[in-house]
Every structure is written in C-alpha cells, then in structure tokens.
Design a protein around this motif. Structure first.
Motif, PDB file in Angstrom:
ATOM      1  N   ASP A  13      31.286 -47.158 -23.003  1.00 45.79           N
ATOM      2  CA  ASP A  13      31.804 -45.892 -22.481  1.00 45.79           C
ATOM      3  C   ASP A  13      32.028 -44.877 -23.598  1.00 45.79           C
ATOM      4  OD1 ASP A  13      34.050 -47.800 -23.077  1.00 45.79           O
ATOM      5  OD2 ASP A  13      35.283 -46.027 -22.674  1.00 45.79           O
ATOM      6  N   LEU A  14      32.341 -45.356 -24.816  1.00 44.16           N
ATOM      7  CA  LEU A  14      32.549 -44.452 -25.952  1.00 44.16           C
ATOM      8  C   LEU A  14      31.221 -43.883 -26.449  1.00 44.16           C
ATOM      9  CD1 LEU A  14      35.261 -46.472 -27.927  1.00 44.16           C
ATOM     10  CD2 LEU A  14      35.611 -44.547 -26.361  1.00 44.16           C
ATOM     11  N   VAL A  15      30.171 -44.671 -26.307  1.00 49.65           N
ATOM     12  CA  VAL A  15      28.839 -44.189 -26.678  1.00 49.65           C
ATOM     13  C   VAL A  15      28.337 -43.196 -25.631  1.00 49.65           C
ATOM     14  CG1 VAL A  15      26.437 -44.862 -27.078  1.00 49.65           C
ATOM     15  CG2 VAL A  15      28.302 -46.301 -27.963  1.00 49.65           C
ATOM     16  N   THR A  16      28.497 -43.550 -24.351  1.00 50.16           N
ATOM     17  CA  THR A  16      28.027 -42.700 -23.258  1.00 50.16           C
ATOM     18  C   THR A  16      28.727 -41.345 -23.257  1.00 50.16           C
ATOM     19  OG1 THR A  16      27.594 -44.678 -21.925  1.00 50.16           O
ATOM     20  CG2 THR A  16      27.709 -42.581 -20.750  1.00 50.16           C
ATOM     21  N   SER A  17      30.029 -41.351 -23.548  1.00 45.96           N
ATOM     22  CA  SER A  17      30.811 -40.107 -23.520  1.00 45.96           C
ATOM     23  C   SER A  17      30.569 -39.228 -24.747  1.00 45.96           C
ATOM     24  CB  SER A  17      32.306 -40.432 -23.441  1.00 45.96           C
ATOM     25  OG  SER A  17      32.751 -41.021 -24.664  1.00 45.96           O
ATOM     26  N   GLY A  72      27.433 -55.395 -20.354  1.00 48.31           N
ATOM     27  CA  GLY A  72      27.553 -53.952 -20.151  1.00 48.31           C
ATOM     28  C   GLY A  72      28.772 -53.348 -20.815  1.00 48.31           C
ATOM     29  N   ALA A  73      29.527 -54.174 -21.551  1.00 50.88           N
ATOM     30  CA  ALA A  73      30.768 -53.682 -22.164  1.00 50.88           C
ATOM     31  C   ALA A  73      30.524 -52.959 -23.470  1.00 50.88           C
ATOM     32  CB  ALA A  73      31.724 -54.851 -22.395  1.00 50.88           C
ATOM     33  N   ALA A  74      29.422 -53.268 -24.148  1.00 53.90           N
ATOM     34  CA  ALA A  74      29.235 -52.741 -25.505  1.00 53.90           C
ATOM     35  C   ALA A  74      27.782 -52.404 -25.789  1.00 53.90           C
ATOM     36  CB  ALA A  74      29.746 -53.758 -26.524  1.00 53.90           C
TER      37      ALA A  74
END
Length: 346
Positions: A121-125, A202-204
């Motif tokens: 999520d940090l990469v996607t955002s 899918g977590a990382a």
C-alpha cells in the motif's frame, strides 16, 4: 581340497591394494537453523557424501543461528550453519574457540535471498518511491547485531541516511510476513522463503534484492568448534570435502536467480524432504542464496560488517576477522577436488 597357493597370494595382493575403509563412521553433530542456506548440508547427507567420507552426521535444529554459539563453544556441537553476527565476534573476544571455515550463504549477482520489502500500500500510494523514502519508516530485521542490520545500513548509506533515520524493530523472519500484512511495520529485510510468502500474499513488494544493496555480502557461514578442529582434524577435512561436493551440485542447480538448472527437481525434492516447507513450488519461486562452490568466504564483507557492529556498540574489544577465520579445510579440500567446473545441464 588344498587351496591353490597362487590364488591365496593374489587374494592377499588385492586386499593390500584396496583403499582403506573407515573402521567406523565418525559421529558429528551439526547445528542447522531451518534456513534455505542449510541446503548444502542436506544435499551432502541425502546424496551420501558424508557417508562416503566415513561420517555419521546428525542434524540438531535451532530456531536461530545465534543460539548455536554456546553449544559450539562448549563442544556440544561440532559444526554449525551460522551467521557472522556480533554475537559470534563477542564470543571469540571472550575466548570461546569457534572458527568460520566456509561460505554458506552470500549474495552474488542475481541471488539476493534477503531482499528489502516495502508494504504494497505504501508503494501503490507513492509514499515509497526510492530508498530515500525509508526515512521515518518502521523496518523489521531479525536481531540486533545480525548481518542483515549491516545490509540495511548499506541501503541507507547509499542515499545519505543513517540507521537513526528509521525505526528498527526485530522479530523472527516468519513473523515479518504477518507484521507486513497487519501494517505493524512499513518495511522489512526478510530472508527467503518468508520474503516470497510476503510478496505472494499481496502484503509487500520486493523493492530491491540485497545482491544490489550489498553485493557479495557474507550472510551465512559454516562454523567449526575449536574442540572439533583440535580433536579430529581428519574428520574436519573429510566433512569439508563432502560439503564442497554438495555445494557444487547446488550451484549446478542454479540458473537465472532460481533453482532451475541441472537436476533442479532433485535438489528441490531434497529440500522438501529435509525442511518444513513441503511445497516444491515455493522452492521453485524463491530467490536462493549464493554459495561459493569452492567454499571461500568474502573477507571484505566480514571486515565491513565487523566495523559496523563496532560502530553500533554491538561488538566490544579488539577482536578481528582474522581471529575468527580458518580457511585451511577449504584449501585442503580444493587441493584434492580442484576448482569448480560447472556441469552442463542434462
């Protein structure tokens, strides 16, 4: 009927010229930590290389390599699959006799088996785009004074950051997966197979292999107890011969950053037999460790890590890499086996 004297003479000559057999197999106790880098030990055992050398090897599992130091120092273990950690150097500084004798896991190009993971999520955002964005993040490692802490330091140094610019937390590698899933950490330096599990869940995201962060990093080593070296140097030489034969089979099975080369299926079958991971697809998917088929360690990496441990206050005293290193058994084995030559795939 009287025996033919010529037959008796021939039989005696044949008996005298036969290679001497080992009177009895020498029992050896080997500590393992259920890490992917234990692969070469298991290959040597399964393929009978230890047996051929007159060795009866028993594996003793530990939940961390650090816990092998005391039994190695006390003579309860002969050999260990360990890490060149701060704890090892501190033990040697205290007079405990343990030696690094061979490579067990390192990071040649394409074989970064302990990558940097960042939450998806940090990469996607866009919160994470490059190593500079690690600043302020909570990053999981395995233990203070472990070789992986030096990997993180190298990553941070490359973009002008320090370890004080991030929050470091420590937990066993399998717990990294859950911590990333639960968003308890932002990133992690995670070894295989936990790294692949975290990505597959899918977590990382695997943002950089440690082969890119820290090429030829010496992350895992073969350790001999000083007592074993002194009391049974011949068995120590024979163990190393068997180990290097297995290391060469392992290297033959590597291709393109995977266990996908010569007899890959056979090597994976050994790993599923000896480890807790029973799904061969996991071993086919992971990035395996590099292991030098000639056994030699990356001494520059050891010196760099020891300097970092001392800077962090993890190692006290004047202990040196030279005090811990003993490559005589690798060199003796190489005189007999010669340098590694890769076998062609069948």
């Amino acid at each position: 009927m009287p025996r033919n004297p010529l037959s008796s003479l021939l039989a005696a000559l044949i008996l005298c010229s036969a290679p001497a057999a080992h009177a009895a197999d020498v029992p050896l106790r080997v500590g393992v930590s259920a890490a992917s880098s234990d692969a070469v030990f298991y290959i040597a055992d399964k393929k009978g290389y230890f047996k051929q050398e007159g060795l009866a090897v028993t594996f003793t599992p530990f939940d961390s390599a650090a816990k092998m130091v005391a039994p190695l120092g006390g003579g309860q273990l002969d050999i260990g699959g360990g890490s060149p950690s701060a704890g090892l150097y501190n033990a040697v500084e205290r007079g405990i006799d343990i030696k690094i004798v061979a490579d067990k896991g390192s990071t040649p190009a394409g074989y970064g088996f302990q990558p940097l993971l960042v939450r998806k999520d940090l990469v996607t955002s866009g919160r994470y785009k490059s190593l500079k964005d690690l600043k302020g993040m909570k990053i999981a490692g395995s233990a203070p004074g472990s070789a992986s802490t030096s990997t993180l330091n190298e990553a941070l140094k490359s973009v002008g950051l320090k370890t004080s610019d991030v929050e470091r937390v420590f937990m066993a590698f399998p717990q990294h997966v859950q911590a990333l899933q639960n968003k308890a950490v932002d990133a992690a330096m995670t070894t295989e197979p936990s790294a692949t599990r975290a990505v597959q869940s899918g977590a990382a995201v695997r943002v950089m292999g440690d082969d890119a962060i820290y090429p030829d990093h010496q992350l895992a080593v073969v350790l001999y107890s000083g007592e074993f070296i002194k009391q049974n140097p011949d068995a120590a030489k024979r163990f190393m011969r068997a180990y290097l034969k297995a290391a060469r089979d392992y290297n033959d099975a590597l291709k393109g950053g995977r266990i996908a080369g010569r007899d890959a299926a056979g090597i994976i079958a050994i790993l599923t037999e000896y480890t807790n991971i029973k799904d061969p697809k996991i071993f086919a998917a992971i990035t395996p460790q590099g292991t030098n088929p000639d056994g030699r360690v990356h001494e520059a990496s050891l010196r760099n890590d020891l300097a970092f441990f001392k800077e962090e206050g993890q190692v006290k005293g004047n202990v040196t890499v030279e005090q811990v290193l003993d490559m005589q058994f690798v060199e003796a084995a190489l005189k007999e086996l010669g340098p590694y030559v890769a076998k062609k795939a069948k």
